[in-house]
Design a protein around this motif. Structure first.
Motif, PDB file in Angstrom:
ATOM      1  N   VAL A 114      36.499  35.610  41.647  1.00  0.00           N
ATOM      2  CA  VAL A 114      35.693  36.193  40.579  1.00  0.00           C
ATOM      3  C   VAL A 114      34.361  36.653  41.157  1.00  0.00           C
ATOM      4  O   VAL A 114      33.679  35.886  41.844  1.00  0.00           O
ATOM      5  N   GLY A 115      33.990  37.903  40.888  1.00  0.00           N
ATOM      6  CA  GLY A 115      32.688  38.418  41.287  1.00  0.00           C
ATOM      7  C   GLY A 115      31.808  38.607  40.066  1.00  0.00           C
ATOM      8  O   GLY A 115      32.158  39.364  39.160  1.00  0.00           O
ATOM      9  N   VAL A 116      30.695  37.905  40.015  1.00  0.00           N
ATOM     10  CA  VAL A 116      29.772  37.970  38.881  1.00  0.00           C
ATOM     11  C   VAL A 116      28.502  38.681  39.308  1.00  0.00           C
ATOM     12  O   VAL A 116      27.945  38.379  40.368  1.00  0.00           O
ATOM     13  N   CYS A 117      28.051  39.612  38.487  1.00  0.00           N
ATOM     14  CA  CYS A 117      26.872  40.418  38.814  1.00  0.00           C
ATOM     15  C   CYS A 117      27.159  41.158  40.129  1.00  0.00           C
ATOM     16  O   CYS A 117      28.175  41.817  40.252  1.00  0.00           O
ATOM     17  N   THR A 118      26.297  41.028  41.129  1.00  0.00           N
ATOM     18  CA  THR A 118      26.554  41.704  42.405  1.00  0.00           C
ATOM     19  C   THR A 118      27.486  40.899  43.314  1.00  0.00           C
ATOM     20  O   THR A 118      27.646  41.222  44.487  1.00  0.00           O
ATOM     21  N   ASN A 130      40.003  45.261  48.437  1.00  0.00           N
ATOM     22  CA  ASN A 130      40.769  46.470  48.747  1.00  0.00           C
ATOM     23  C   ASN A 130      41.979  46.592  47.821  1.00  0.00           C
ATOM     24  O   ASN A 130      42.786  45.670  47.700  1.00  0.00           O
ATOM     25  N   GLY A 131      42.088  47.737  47.140  1.00  0.00           N
ATOM     26  CA  GLY A 131      43.200  47.973  46.237  1.00  0.00           C
ATOM     27  C   GLY A 131      43.009  47.427  44.844  1.00  0.00           C
ATOM     28  O   GLY A 131      43.908  47.532  44.004  1.00  0.00           O
ATOM     29  N   TYR A 132      41.835  46.853  44.572  1.00  0.00           N
ATOM     30  CA  TYR A 132      41.555  46.289  43.250  1.00  0.00           C
ATOM     31  C   TYR A 132      40.511  47.132  42.518  1.00  0.00           C
ATOM     32  O   TYR A 132      39.618  47.711  43.143  1.00  0.00           O
ATOM     33  N   ARG A 133      40.613  47.179  41.194  1.00  0.00           N
ATOM     34  CA  ARG A 133      39.550  47.740  40.379  1.00  0.00           C
ATOM     35  C   ARG A 133      38.464  46.691  40.214  1.00  0.00           C
ATOM     36  O   ARG A 133      38.728  45.484  40.268  1.00  0.00           O
ATOM     37  N   CYS A 134      37.234  47.147  40.014  1.00  0.00           N
ATOM     38  CA  CYS A 134      36.152  46.189  39.846  1.00  0.00           C
ATOM     39  C   CYS A 134      35.122  46.711  38.866  1.00  0.00           C
ATOM     40  O   CYS A 134      35.034  47.912  38.592  1.00  0.00           O
ATOM     41  N   ASP A 156      31.297  51.045  32.614  1.00  0.00           N
ATOM     42  CA  ASP A 156      31.120  51.209  31.181  1.00  0.00           C
ATOM     43  C   ASP A 156      31.872  50.137  30.392  1.00  0.00           C
ATOM     44  O   ASP A 156      32.072  50.266  29.196  1.00  0.00           O
ATOM     45  N   ARG A 157      32.271  49.050  31.062  1.00  0.00           N
ATOM     46  CA  ARG A 157      32.945  47.929  30.415  1.00  0.00           C
ATOM     47  C   ARG A 157      32.310  46.640  30.904  1.00  0.00           C
ATOM     48  O   ARG A 157      31.737  46.583  31.990  1.00  0.00           O
ATOM     49  N   ILE A 158      32.432  45.558  30.100  1.00  0.00           N
ATOM     50  CA  ILE A 158      31.695  44.346  30.464  1.00  0.00           C
ATOM     51  C   ILE A 158      32.393  43.520  31.544  1.00  0.00           C
ATOM     52  O   ILE A 158      31.731  42.816  32.300  1.00  0.00           O
ATOM     53  N   PHE A 159      33.734  43.566  31.602  1.00  0.00           N
ATOM     54  CA  PHE A 159      34.396  42.913  32.730  1.00  0.00           C
ATOM     55  C   PHE A 159      35.764  43.542  32.950  1.00  0.00           C
ATOM     56  O   PHE A 159      36.301  44.234  32.089  1.00  0.00           O
ATOM     57  N   VAL A 160      36.308  43.306  34.151  1.00  0.00           N
ATOM     58  CA  VAL A 160      37.606  43.862  34.539  1.00  0.00           C
ATOM     59  C   VAL A 160      38.452  42.730  35.119  1.00  0.00           C
ATOM     60  O   VAL A 160      37.982  41.966  35.974  1.00  0.00           O
ATOM     61  N   VAL A 161      39.679  42.626  34.650  1.00  0.00           N
ATOM     62  CA  VAL A 161      40.651  41.679  35.202  1.00  0.00           C
ATOM     63  C   VAL A 161      41.753  42.496  35.850  1.00  0.00           C
ATOM     64  O   VAL A 161      42.469  43.239  35.172  1.00  0.00           O
ATOM     65  N   ASP A 162      41.863  42.394  37.162  1.00  0.00           N
ATOM     66  CA  ASP A 162      42.908  43.101  37.898  1.00  0.00           C
ATOM     67  C   ASP A 162      43.665  42.080  38.735  1.00  0.00           C
ATOM     68  O   ASP A 162      43.214  41.684  39.821  1.00  0.00           O
ATOM     69  N   ARG A 163      44.775  41.612  38.165  1.00  0.00           N
ATOM     70  CA  ARG A 163      45.587  40.579  38.817  1.00  0.00           C
ATOM     71  C   ARG A 163      44.740  39.344  39.158  1.00  0.00           C
ATOM     72  O   ARG A 163      44.224  38.704  38.239  1.00  0.00           O
ATOM     73  N   ASP A 164      44.582  39.004  40.422  1.00  0.00           N
ATOM     74  CA  ASP A 164      43.828  37.800  40.782  1.00  0.00           C
ATOM     75  C   ASP A 164      42.403  38.111  41.236  1.00  0.00           C
ATOM     76  O   ASP A 164      41.808  37.358  42.012  1.00  0.00           O
ATOM     77  N   ARG A 165      41.856  39.213  40.751  1.00  0.00           N
ATOM     78  CA  ARG A 165      40.444  39.534  40.968  1.00  0.00           C
ATOM     79  C   ARG A 165      39.813  39.826  39.613  1.00  0.00           C
ATOM     80  O   ARG A 165      40.301  40.669  38.853  1.00  0.00           O
ATOM     81  N   LEU A 166      38.738  39.128  39.320  1.00  0.00           N
ATOM     82  CA  LEU A 166      38.037  39.289  38.055  1.00  0.00           C
ATOM     83  C   LEU A 166      36.577  39.584  38.370  1.00  0.00           C
ATOM     84  O   LEU A 166      35.962  38.887  39.201  1.00  0.00           O
ATOM     85  N   THR A 167      36.031  40.595  37.747  1.00  0.00           N
ATOM     86  CA  THR A 167      34.649  40.979  38.029  1.00  0.00           C
ATOM     87  C   THR A 167      33.944  41.300  36.725  1.00  0.00           C
ATOM     88  O   THR A 167      34.563  41.799  35.768  1.00  0.00           O
ATOM     89  N   CYS A 168      32.638  41.028  36.685  1.00  0.00           N
ATOM     90  CA  CYS A 168      31.881  41.325  35.477  1.00  0.00           C
ATOM     91  C   CYS A 168      30.480  41.777  35.844  1.00  0.00           C
ATOM     92  O   CYS A 168      30.007  41.594  36.970  1.00  0.00           O
ATOM     93  N   SER A 169      29.816  42.357  34.858  1.00  0.00           N
ATOM     94  CA  SER A 169      28.530  43.008  35.093  1.00  0.00           C
ATOM     95  C   SER A 169      27.359  42.046  35.129  1.00  0.00           C
ATOM     96  O   SER A 169      26.238  42.448  35.433  1.00  0.00           O
TER      97      SER A 169
END
Length: 330
Positions: A114-118, A130-134, A156-169
């Motif tokens: 999980v990547g939070v903020c930066t 690599n190969g993931y949306r974020c 333009d979205r608050i978070f993205v879940v792409d398989r086993d990678r999760l990222t948020c703003s």
């Protein structure tokens, strides 16, 4: 954990970057804390969490508050998720080699990252996106483009879940991503309980928009970016184009030329887009009156906002709030 309690249904490890954003970390971890036990007792029964590091030396946040890690890095497979909380762009350039190696082992073991903020910047530099949306904050969209060629983040979205990678703003979106995890692993009631105690009305979905600049106004031009940020910080009393030029110590003509060249529109048109974007966000997320929204976004009164909104959007603000979907003419 009491002997008779079952193992936690959600186990989370945190890696804090140097000068990490304290609010993003606190929002995420408090959702876990409140979901973990009955009431507000905070025992790690249904959820558990640990701050990890190689040395266990305190990690100082961007506001100066330091957090002492709970455990050394160790075996990543003891967690369901490892969360990397990023910080200031100029400070969060790389992770320590031990942290990078730990994250790579976590990915190899199937632990979701999980990547939070930066934090997503750090995951990318570690070769783990690599190969993931974020997802990144609209505020850091251009910073991301400058640092990672060929990768276009979702801003333009608050978070993205792409398989086993999760990222948020970051910021409040950290709470909503954490609530999504609690809902998935513990249950919706636990997620709602956490948010309600934190005085958050309801969980937001991943595709809910970030409050901020309209995505089409992103520009790498420093002057355009500074002008838009200045407006964003003063929405309730928006400066005129002449005042912005004066604050930025450039001529009005130069400012207008940069906007026309980079965005294909005048500064005044761009500024109105920003304000109307904020109006639409408030209409969709709050029960504020039209008069209150007008005051918060720099319109003279409700009548002024209604007139401009109808002219640009084709319907009144109240019709937009009730679900009208006109063609945008801005």
């Amino acid at each position: 954990m009491p002997e008779n309690d079952p193992a936690p249904g959600l186990r989370v490890g945190f890696i804090l970057a140097r000068r990490f954003t304290l609010s993003a970390f606190a929002n995420f971890i408090d959702v876990l804390r409140l979901a973990a036990d009955e009431g507000d007792r905070s025992r790690p029964i249904r959820c558990s969490w640990s701050v990890l590091s190689a040395s266990r030396d305190p990690v100082r946040s961007s506001c100066g508050i330091a957090v002492t890690p709970d455990e050394r890095l160790g075996d990543p497979s003891r967690f369901d998720y490892v969360v990397v909380v990023g910080g200031l762009i100029d400070q969060a350039e790389t992770l320590d080699p031990e942290q990078t190696e730990f994250l790579q082992r976590a990915a190899g073991a199937g632990v979701a990252l999980v990547g939070v903020c930066t934090g997503v910047f750090l995951l990318h530099r570690a070769g783990l996106m690599n190969g993931y949306r974020c997802c990144v904050s609209w505020f850091h969209h251009d910073d991301f483009l400058e640092q990672f060629d060929g990768l276009v983040p979702v801003s333009d979205r608050i978070f993205v879940v792409d398989r086993d990678r999760l990222t948020c703003s970051g910021g409040a979106s950290s709470a909503h991503l954490a609530a999504w995890l609690v809902d998935r692993h513990i249950g919706r009631a636990a997620a709602q309980k956490s948010l309600h105690i934190m005085i958050i009305d309801a969980a937001m979905a991943a595709d809910d928009p970030q409050p901020g600049l309209p995505l089409e106004l992103n520009s790498r031009d420093p002057l355009v970016r500074r002008a838009l940020l200045l407006l964003q910080q003063n929405l309730d009393d928006p400066p005129s184009v002449a005042q912005v030029a004066e604050r930025l110590q450039v001529s009005r003509r130069k400012l207008e030329r940069h906007f026309t060249d980079r965005l294909g529109m005048s500064p005044s048109d761009a500024f109105l887009r920003v304000r109307l974007s904020q109006v639409r966000m408030l209409l969709g997320r709050s029960d504020r009156t039209i008069s209150q929204i007008a005051a918060e976004t720099g319109f003279c009164d409700a009548s002024h906002l209604i007139r401009i909104f109808r002219e640009k959007m084709g319907v009144t603000p109240e019709a937009w709030r009730q679900g009208a979907a006109p063609l945008e003419k801005v």
